[in-house]
Design a protein around this motif. Structure first.
Motif, PDB file in Angstrom:
ATOM      1  N   TRP A 137      82.145 -16.877  -4.336  1.00  0.00           N
ATOM      2  CA  TRP A 137      82.794 -16.792  -3.032  1.00  0.00           C
ATOM      3  C   TRP A 137      84.301 -16.600  -3.227  1.00  0.00           C
ATOM      4  O   TRP A 137      84.910 -17.263  -4.078  1.00  0.00           O
ATOM      5  CB  TRP A 137      82.518 -18.083  -2.260  1.00  0.00           C
ATOM      6  N   ASN A 138      84.889 -15.711  -2.445  1.00  0.00           N
ATOM      7  CA  ASN A 138      86.334 -15.467  -2.486  1.00  0.00           C
ATOM      8  C   ASN A 138      86.814 -15.080  -3.880  1.00  0.00           C
ATOM      9  O   ASN A 138      87.918 -15.443  -4.311  1.00  0.00           O
ATOM     10  CB  ASN A 138      87.113 -16.699  -1.991  1.00  0.00           C
ATOM     11  N   LEU A 139      86.016 -14.290  -4.584  1.00  0.00           N
ATOM     12  CA  LEU A 139      86.354 -13.946  -5.961  1.00  0.00           C
ATOM     13  C   LEU A 139      87.510 -12.963  -6.052  1.00  0.00           C
ATOM     14  O   LEU A 139      88.121 -12.818  -7.119  1.00  0.00           O
ATOM     15  CB  LEU A 139      85.122 -13.365  -6.668  1.00  0.00           C
ATOM     16  N   GLY A 140      87.830 -12.274  -4.962  1.00  0.00           N
ATOM     17  CA  GLY A 140      88.880 -11.266  -4.995  1.00  0.00           C
ATOM     18  C   GLY A 140      90.282 -11.799  -4.812  1.00  0.00           C
ATOM     19  O   GLY A 140      91.233 -11.022  -4.797  1.00  0.00           O
ATOM     20  N   LEU A 141      90.445 -13.108  -4.704  1.00  0.00           N
ATOM     21  CA  LEU A 141      91.767 -13.689  -4.480  1.00  0.00           C
ATOM     22  C   LEU A 141      92.447 -14.011  -5.802  1.00  0.00           C
ATOM     23  O   LEU A 141      91.799 -14.496  -6.741  1.00  0.00           O
ATOM     24  CB  LEU A 141      91.646 -14.954  -3.635  1.00  0.00           C
ATOM     25  N   PRO A 142      93.754 -13.774  -5.899  1.00  0.00           N
ATOM     26  CA  PRO A 142      94.447 -13.986  -7.173  1.00  0.00           C
ATOM     27  C   PRO A 142      94.440 -15.427  -7.645  1.00  0.00           C
ATOM     28  O   PRO A 142      94.550 -15.681  -8.847  1.00  0.00           O
ATOM     29  CB  PRO A 142      95.871 -13.493  -6.894  1.00  0.00           C
ATOM     30  N   ASP A 143      94.318 -16.388  -6.736  1.00  0.00           N
ATOM     31  CA  ASP A 143      94.250 -17.781  -7.179  1.00  0.00           C
ATOM     32  C   ASP A 143      92.858 -18.155  -7.667  1.00  0.00           C
ATOM     33  O   ASP A 143      92.654 -19.247  -8.218  1.00  0.00           O
ATOM     34  CB  ASP A 143      94.692 -18.733  -6.067  1.00  0.00           C
ATOM     35  N   ARG A 144      91.900 -17.257  -7.483  1.00  0.00           N
ATOM     36  CA  ARG A 144      90.540 -17.493  -7.994  1.00  0.00           C
ATOM     37  C   ARG A 144      90.342 -16.804  -9.345  1.00  0.00           C
ATOM     38  O   ARG A 144      89.781 -17.372 -10.267  1.00  0.00           O
ATOM     39  CB  ARG A 144      89.506 -17.003  -6.974  1.00  0.00           C
ATOM     40  N   MET A 145      90.756 -15.548  -9.448  1.00  0.00           N
ATOM     41  CA  MET A 145      90.679 -14.838 -10.720  1.00  0.00           C
ATOM     42  C   MET A 145      91.649 -13.671 -10.712  1.00  0.00           C
ATOM     43  O   MET A 145      92.104 -13.230  -9.654  1.00  0.00           O
ATOM     44  CB  MET A 145      89.261 -14.363 -11.017  1.00  0.00           C
ATOM     45  N   SER A 146      91.972 -13.187 -11.896  1.00  0.00           N
ATOM     46  CA  SER A 146      92.903 -12.068 -12.013  1.00  0.00           C
ATOM     47  C   SER A 146      92.255 -10.781 -11.518  1.00  0.00           C
ATOM     48  O   SER A 146      91.029 -10.677 -11.384  1.00  0.00           O
ATOM     49  CB  SER A 146      93.322 -11.896 -13.475  1.00  0.00           C
ATOM     50  N   ASN A 147      93.092  -9.782 -11.256  1.00  0.00           N
ATOM     51  CA  ASN A 147      92.571  -8.468 -10.874  1.00  0.00           C
ATOM     52  C   ASN A 147      91.713  -7.877 -11.988  1.00  0.00           C
ATOM     53  O   ASN A 147      90.690  -7.252 -11.723  1.00  0.00           O
ATOM     54  CB  ASN A 147      93.730  -7.523 -10.546  1.00  0.00           C
TER      55      ASN A 147
END
Length: 399
Positions: A51-61
């Motif tokens: 969930w919300n994997l596209g956010l920078p605080d979750r993972m890098s680009n």
């Protein structure tokens, strides 16, 4: 960890999403309203930590790239993981510029998947490729901002769950070109805000984030709905544009992988003039060139993602622009070849090819048209060090 997450997303996609694609397609083709099984899929993805994997605080680009490719295989797959545009870029923008109160009111429901959003920038009456042309006005009146103007091709604004649109407009007309604009959060619905119509592109209707034209007629929002500082609308928008452009490219590569697979299947099953279509040189070359195109595009996107992670948008904007030009052009070429191999079926709703073509063509205009990116890329090329005759690489005879 990254490889494990990508494998988990791929397994979830194969197990939960792909088997339901026919049902999803039939639903959006014949009726409006929520897809019955989508909420349950989203709940399962969230419970699985996908969930919300596209956010920078979750993972890098860079880490998100293979995951975005997987979700790009089907148009609605990103929504299952709450990784759909334009909500992810809007989340990134809010994380960067929103106040704690704005985060609680607007960001947290987006993160939870309880609402959808839109970003209002392009306008019908000006060339929005030059963003300083934007003419929508934001006027301060006591404790309110008053919004007047018209926006169109606003992705997601026609979605029934769209709760707000981030509107860019002129708030300081006397300021320098890049300091004239601000962004405000406008709830939907608001008095004076009207959805003029839902828009298509090349006959394609976006069923995930329906596109709208919006009219703002003396729309009042509280002064605290200003997003970031007044006059810093461009700076705030740039924060969302880098990841937004790159995520589109990542998903487009996943789409093209599906198209190559479909081309292989169609060419193997069809016969023309006594031979399987796949045995013709033209077919083999079309598929081989598509494979080369995809692999080149993937390497460019991965390099760009790494630089965006390491150095930020200011340093990586040229790389982002190159990917933004190269990948949609590549995807359009691959889709065109797929249409040719499929014949008339390639332009029908039975296969996803025409959608891929339309989306790729739209991406060559959206988030800055090719010409703007190419112009900026060119400007970063160093001037020639020599004349041609004086260049040590040239062996012209003496004059």
């Amino acid at each position: 960890m990254t490889d494990t997450l990508a494998a988990e997303v791929a397994a979830f996609f194969d197990r939960e999403i792909l088997p339901r694609h026919r049902a999803w397609s039939e639903h959006v083709a014949h009726r409006r309203g929520p897809v019955p099984f989508l909420a349950g899929l989203r709940d399962r993805a969230r419970a699985a930590g996908l969930w919300n994997l596209g956010l920078p605080d979750r993972m890098s680009n860079r880490a998100f790239a293979p995951i975005a490719e997987i979700t790009g295989r089907l148009p609605w797959a990103p929504e299952v993981f709450n990784c759909q545009a334009p909500d992810v870029p809007n989340m990134i923008m809010l994380q960067h510029a929103a106040t704690p109160a704005q985060n609680e009111r607007w960001l947290q429901p987006l993160l939870d998947g309880r609402m959808r959003s839109a970003f209002g920038m392009t306008e019908p009456d000006v060339a929005s490729s030059d963003a300083t042309n934007i003419a929508t006005t934001l006027r301060r009146d006591g404790g309110s901002w008053v919004v007047n103007g018209r926006k169109w091709y606003i992705t997601g604004a026609a979605h029934p769950d769209c709760a707000f649109v981030i509107v860019m407009g002129v708030s300081r007309p006397e300021a320098a070109r890049t300091g004239r604009h601000s962004c405000v959060i406008v709830p939907m619905p608001s008095p004076g805000l009207r959805v003029v119509r839902e828009l298509r592109f090349l006959g394609w209707e976006d069923s995930i984030a329906p596109i709208a034209e919006l009219a703002f007629e003396d729309v009042r929002v509280p002064a605290e709905n200003l997003l970031g500082a007044e006059g810093e609308g461009f700076a705030a928008a740039q924060v969302r544009l880098g990841p937004a452009r790159l995520h589109h490219c990542m998903r487009a590569i996943g789409t093209c992988e599906v198209l190559i697979e479909l081309m292989m299947a169609r060419a193997a099953e069809r016969r023309a003039f006594g031979r399987a279509v796949i045995d013709y040189d033209a077919t083999q070359q079309a598929i081989a060139r598509s494979r080369i195109d995809v692999e080149q595009a993937r390497l460019l996107v991965l390099r760009t993602a790494e630089r965006l992670d390491a150095e930020g948008h200011q340093a990586a904007w040229r790389d982002v622009s190159m990917a933004k030009v190269a990948v949609p052009e590549m995807a359009q070429r691959v889709a065109d070849r797929a249409i040719q191999i499929f014949g008339a079926m390639g332009g029908s709703d039975d296969v996803p090819i025409h959608r891929a073509f339309a989306m790729a063509r739209l991406l060559r205009i959206a988030d800055g048209p090719d010409e703007v990116h190419l112009r900026q890329i060119f400007r970063q090329e160093p001037p020639a060090r020599w004349t041609v005759a004086a260049s040590p690489y040239v062996t012209l005879p003496p004059a």
